[in-house]
Write an enzyme that holds these catalytic residues in place. Sequence first.
Site, PDB file in Angstrom:
ATOM      1  N   SER A  22      42.713 -58.070  13.811  1.00  0.00           N
ATOM      2  CA  SER A  22      42.717 -56.670  13.397  1.00  0.00           C
ATOM      3  C   SER A  22      43.683 -56.457  12.237  1.00  0.00           C
ATOM      4  CB  SER A  22      43.129 -55.808  14.588  1.00  0.00           C
ATOM      5  OG  SER A  22      42.976 -54.435  14.301  1.00  0.00           O
ATOM      6  N   CYS A  25      49.686 -53.542   9.527  1.00  0.00           N
ATOM      7  CA  CYS A  25      50.617 -53.258   8.437  1.00  0.00           C
ATOM      8  C   CYS A  25      51.815 -54.204   8.502  1.00  0.00           C
ATOM      9  CB  CYS A  25      51.094 -51.818   8.521  1.00  0.00           C
ATOM     10  SG  CYS A  25      49.807 -50.599   8.179  1.00  0.00           S
ATOM     11  N   GLN A 101      40.710 -54.818   4.586  1.00  0.00           N
ATOM     12  CA  GLN A 101      40.570 -53.407   4.948  1.00  0.00           C
ATOM     13  C   GLN A 101      41.015 -52.568   3.760  1.00  0.00           C
ATOM     14  OE1 GLN A 101      43.269 -51.095   7.587  1.00  0.00           O
ATOM     15  NE2 GLN A 101      41.484 -50.938   8.953  1.00  0.00           N
ATOM     16  N   HIS A 180      38.783 -47.977   5.987  1.00  0.00           N
ATOM     17  CA  HIS A 180      39.683 -47.432   7.002  1.00  0.00           C
ATOM     18  C   HIS A 180      39.447 -45.926   7.119  1.00  0.00           C
ATOM     19  CE1 HIS A 180      42.783 -47.159   9.799  1.00  0.00           C
ATOM     20  NE2 HIS A 180      43.828 -47.612   9.119  1.00  0.00           N
ATOM     21  N   HIS A 183      42.972 -43.537  12.315  1.00  0.00           N
ATOM     22  CA  HIS A 183      44.432 -43.464  12.428  1.00  0.00           C
ATOM     23  C   HIS A 183      45.064 -42.387  11.558  1.00  0.00           C
ATOM     24  CE1 HIS A 183      44.245 -47.903  13.888  1.00  0.00           C
ATOM     25  NE2 HIS A 183      43.717 -47.047  14.749  1.00  0.00           N
ATOM     26  N   TYR A 185      44.354 -41.401   8.491  1.00  0.00           N
ATOM     27  CA  TYR A 185      44.405 -41.592   7.051  1.00  0.00           C
ATOM     28  C   TYR A 185      43.272 -40.818   6.374  1.00  0.00           C
ATOM     29  CZ  TYR A 185      47.944 -44.910   8.455  1.00  0.00           C
ATOM     30  OH  TYR A 185      49.065 -45.472   9.009  1.00  0.00           O
ATOM     31  N   LEU A 303      45.138 -53.136  23.498  1.00  0.00           N
ATOM     32  CA  LEU A 303      45.686 -53.791  24.689  1.00  0.00           C
ATOM     33  C   LEU A 303      44.685 -54.762  25.316  1.00  0.00           C
ATOM     34  CD1 LEU A 303      47.803 -50.986  26.392  1.00  0.00           C
ATOM     35  CD2 LEU A 303      48.569 -52.862  24.945  1.00  0.00           C
ATOM     36  N   ARG A 326      48.483 -57.056  18.379  1.00  0.00           N
ATOM     37  CA  ARG A 326      49.793 -57.478  18.885  1.00  0.00           C
ATOM     38  C   ARG A 326      49.717 -58.777  19.671  1.00  0.00           C
ATOM     39  NH1 ARG A 326      52.591 -51.611  20.455  1.00  0.00           N
ATOM     40  NH2 ARG A 326      51.835 -50.564  18.572  1.00  0.00           N
TER      41      ARG A 326
END
Length: 359
Positions: A22, A25, A101, A180, A183, A185, A303, A326
Amino acid sequence: MPSLFDPLTLRGVTVRNRIWTSPMCQYSVLDHSGVPNTWHLVHLGGFATGGSGIVFTEATAVSPEARISPRDTGIWTDEQRDAWKPITAFIEEQGAVPGIQLGHAGRKASTWPAWGFEGRTGTVPASEGGWRTVAPSAIAFEGLDVPQELDSAGIDRIVEDFRAAARRSLEAGFRALELHAAHGYLLHQFLSPIANRRTDEYGGSLENRARLLLRVVAAVREEAPEAPLFVRFSASDWTEGGWDEDQTATVAAWAEEAGADFFDISSGGIQAGIRIPTGPGYQVPFAQHVRSASEVDVSAVGLITTPQQAAEIVESGRADAVMLARELLRDPHFPLRAAHELGVEIDYWPPQYLRARWR
């Protein structure tokens, strides 16, 4: 249903599995030039050697004012394009698909990076490298400066910025592109009634709020007729009266008609202070809803932390792929480990690492 390690072909580009990196940043362009550097080569290259099917860059700005922070990467100059070339070449040499992206932060632009400036929050002032932000309406994101409302010429310019960024992305060696629209933006700001209070052809009805996104999809498709084109959506603003999963499904179908191929489903980001009930795979139902309601291909994110969980999401048909963030930061070789734990034979272990392969 396909398995986690079945390949997937989009517009002639074959992806080796359904575990994808994914966009994340990094805020690592320390000279504020937008030019990627050795951090980006090592960071993204590690996911390719680790077995990811597609490796997406962080949100990469289509213009200087599109950056989330002054430290973001960009693709608005030829110098940036050329700096991406060794990165895309390495990713592809490892058997992964290099993806970029493309983003515009809108009213959430010109903010302090997430690290390196402890205690500094809000909008970066012009005296320290910041700039005036733009948005569909002159409504500030909490804690940030009030943006300038875009006029029709400004909107046209943004469409052309995305078009030029798509062209440079292909020249840089990227084989997949993602817009994108999530989120909080700019493209999400136009979609959401929370940020978009316009009364012209870009505001009000769902058709009007989706107009900019669909123009960008069409422009990028014209510029990149053979590249798989992804759109990342926030499927919910998690607040009453905001953007939701039904609108997401409707606009995804429209975007597919305009030239998009695949939809990356996340959520949130349009406003501060929202309590989102998180847990393992908490956003997967959004991906499942969009896939079912609009009959488009989707990936799930949020997650996803174990091979068994990732496999169940794909094999149950809730999503066509998973995007990891993550968990890949913790373990860039998650796909290699997942193949072992799931009993799947793969042939893309880096030969330099074969001594470490589980037997």
